[in-house]
Design a protein around this motif. Structure first.
Motif, PDB file in Angstrom:
ATOM      1  N   ARG A 154       0.849  -1.196   0.000  1.00  0.00           N
ATOM      2  CA  ARG A 154       0.000   0.000   0.000  1.00  0.00           C
ATOM      3  C   ARG A 154       0.883   1.243   0.000  1.00  0.00           C
ATOM      4  O   ARG A 154       1.891   1.307   0.712  1.00  0.00           O
ATOM      5  N   PHE A 155       0.488   2.227  -0.796  1.00  0.00           N
ATOM      6  CA  PHE A 155       1.183   3.503  -0.881  1.00  0.00           C
ATOM      7  C   PHE A 155       0.270   4.613  -0.359  1.00  0.00           C
ATOM      8  O   PHE A 155      -0.932   4.621  -0.639  1.00  0.00           O
ATOM      9  N   ASP A 156       0.840   5.550   0.383  1.00  0.00           N
ATOM     10  CA  ASP A 156       0.093   6.711   0.856  1.00  0.00           C
ATOM     11  C   ASP A 156       0.144   7.791  -0.227  1.00  0.00           C
ATOM     12  O   ASP A 156       1.179   8.425  -0.431  1.00  0.00           O
ATOM     13  N   VAL A 157      -0.962   7.982  -0.917  1.00  0.00           N
ATOM     14  CA  VAL A 157      -1.004   8.962  -2.019  1.00  0.00           C
ATOM     15  C   VAL A 157      -1.706  10.249  -1.609  1.00  0.00           C
ATOM     16  O   VAL A 157      -2.127  11.027  -2.467  1.00  0.00           O
ATOM     17  N   LEU A 177      -4.286  -7.388  -8.125  1.00  0.00           N
ATOM     18  CA  LEU A 177      -5.628  -7.107  -7.638  1.00  0.00           C
ATOM     19  C   LEU A 177      -5.630  -5.783  -6.884  1.00  0.00           C
ATOM     20  O   LEU A 177      -4.575  -5.303  -6.442  1.00  0.00           O
ATOM     21  N   LEU A 178      -6.797  -5.206  -6.728  1.00  0.00           N
ATOM     22  CA  LEU A 178      -6.983  -4.061  -5.853  1.00  0.00           C
ATOM     23  C   LEU A 178      -7.595  -4.568  -4.560  1.00  0.00           C
ATOM     24  O   LEU A 178      -8.675  -5.181  -4.575  1.00  0.00           O
ATOM     25  N   ALA A 179      -6.899  -4.344  -3.441  1.00  0.00           N
ATOM     26  CA  ALA A 179      -7.396  -4.815  -2.151  1.00  0.00           C
ATOM     27  C   ALA A 179      -8.764  -4.209  -1.865  1.00  0.00           C
ATOM     28  O   ALA A 179      -9.015  -3.037  -2.164  1.00  0.00           O
ATOM     29  N   THR A 180      -9.634  -5.004  -1.282  1.00  0.00           N
ATOM     30  CA  THR A 180     -11.009  -4.565  -1.044  1.00  0.00           C
ATOM     31  C   THR A 180     -11.280  -4.200   0.413  1.00  0.00           C
ATOM     32  O   THR A 180     -12.388  -3.791   0.750  1.00  0.00           O
ATOM     33  N   ALA A 192      -8.567   6.638  -9.414  1.00  0.00           N
ATOM     34  CA  ALA A 192      -9.752   6.301  -8.625  1.00  0.00           C
ATOM     35  C   ALA A 192      -9.527   6.608  -7.142  1.00  0.00           C
ATOM     36  O   ALA A 192     -10.440   7.091  -6.457  1.00  0.00           O
ATOM     37  N   TRP A 193      -8.318   6.351  -6.657  1.00  0.00           N
ATOM     38  CA  TRP A 193      -8.018   6.650  -5.253  1.00  0.00           C
ATOM     39  C   TRP A 193      -8.020   8.150  -4.985  1.00  0.00           C
ATOM     40  O   TRP A 193      -8.549   8.601  -3.980  1.00  0.00           O
ATOM     41  N   ASN A 205      -8.428   3.534  -1.028  1.00  0.00           N
ATOM     42  CA  ASN A 205      -7.073   3.047  -1.264  1.00  0.00           C
ATOM     43  C   ASN A 205      -6.670   2.025  -0.210  1.00  0.00           C
ATOM     44  O   ASN A 205      -6.220   2.377   0.883  1.00  0.00           O
ATOM     45  N   TYR A 206      -6.857   0.750  -0.536  1.00  0.00           N
ATOM     46  CA  TYR A 206      -6.372  -0.327   0.320  1.00  0.00           C
ATOM     47  C   TYR A 206      -5.097  -0.951  -0.238  1.00  0.00           C
ATOM     48  O   TYR A 206      -4.546  -1.879   0.355  1.00  0.00           O
TER      49      TYR A 206
END
Length: 230
Positions: free
Chosen positions: A93-96, A136-139, A185-186, A193-194
């Motif tokens: 995970r990245f903090d954006v 995948l995108l974490a849910t 999207a994030w 953002n997961y």
């Protein structure tokens, strides 16, 4: 003649102005990494709860993530076979948040990069290549090793398929994936953002009587995001 030269200079200035004043980029390091381990086994002694892939992860200092699968089978007497099936997923995970902070920004390009640090495959498949073929995108929020011991890690880190067919490159390779849509999207709030989840091409559950394996240790994560100011 001078008028034509003047117009060309003005045109060049108009082209360069957005590049010089309105466009920039961030390079993010990971805020969080983790691995999950699904385990099914038949073994009265329970002496192989940690597989070779897990040992490799901890040898690297748990700075990477595990992806893929690992089977272990040893025939015994009186139907007392030892069977282990491990399925690994790795997440990052990245903090954006800087992209959301004022002034307003529009994401124009986002590239996720990582390195194939280690791995193993069944001998019949030749030299090890990356077994991480799905992104995948974490849910939901997740927990994994090294935050928790791998034997106590969650069964799996859930996610929705985002990209399939990631490059299967050898150990030492740097892989770059376009993730612009996800980062947009994030930053717009369309999705929470997961982070990203890596999965192998096969996640076959059950007690499997073979010693096949395909696991990969990924690391060196970075996220480069180009953006323009509104």
């Amino acid at each position: 003649m001078q008028s034509g030269l003047f117009r060309r200079r003005i045109l060049l200035a108009l082209v360069l102005l957005p590049l010089l004043g309105g466009c920039s980029s961030y390079v993010f390091g990971p805020k969080k990494v983790g691995s999950s381990s699904h385990l099914e086994f038949q073994d009265e002694g329970k002496d192989k709860l940690v597989g070779d892939a897990t040992m490799a992860l901890y040898k690297e200092g748990t700075i990477g993530v595990l992806v893929g699968w690992e089977h272990s089978f040893q025939a015994g007497n009186d139907s007392k076979d030892q069977i282990y099936n491990r399925i690994y997923r790795g997440a990052v995970r990245f903090d954006v948040d800087p992209l959301v902070a004022p002034p307003a920004k529009t994401v124009t390009k986002a590239i996720l990069s990582y390195t194939v640090q280690n791995g193993a495959q069944s001998s019949s498949k030749g030299s090890p290549e990356s077994c991480a073929t799905k992104l995948l995108l974490a849910t939901e929020g997740w927990l994994g090793a090294p935050e928790t011991d791998i034997t106590k890690a969650p069964d799996t880190i859930p996610g929705d398929l985002y990209k399939d067919g990631l490059p299967e490159k050898p150990v030492g390779s740097i892989i770059r994936i376009d993730v612009t849509d996800a980062v947009k999207a994030w930053t717009t709030g369309a999705k929470p953002n997961y982070g990203f989840v890596f999965a192998g091409s096969t996640e076959e559950k059950g007690l499997i009587k073979d010693n096949d394996k395909c696991w990969t240790l990924l690391g060196g994560f970075s996220l480069r995001v180009n953006y323009s100011k509104l």
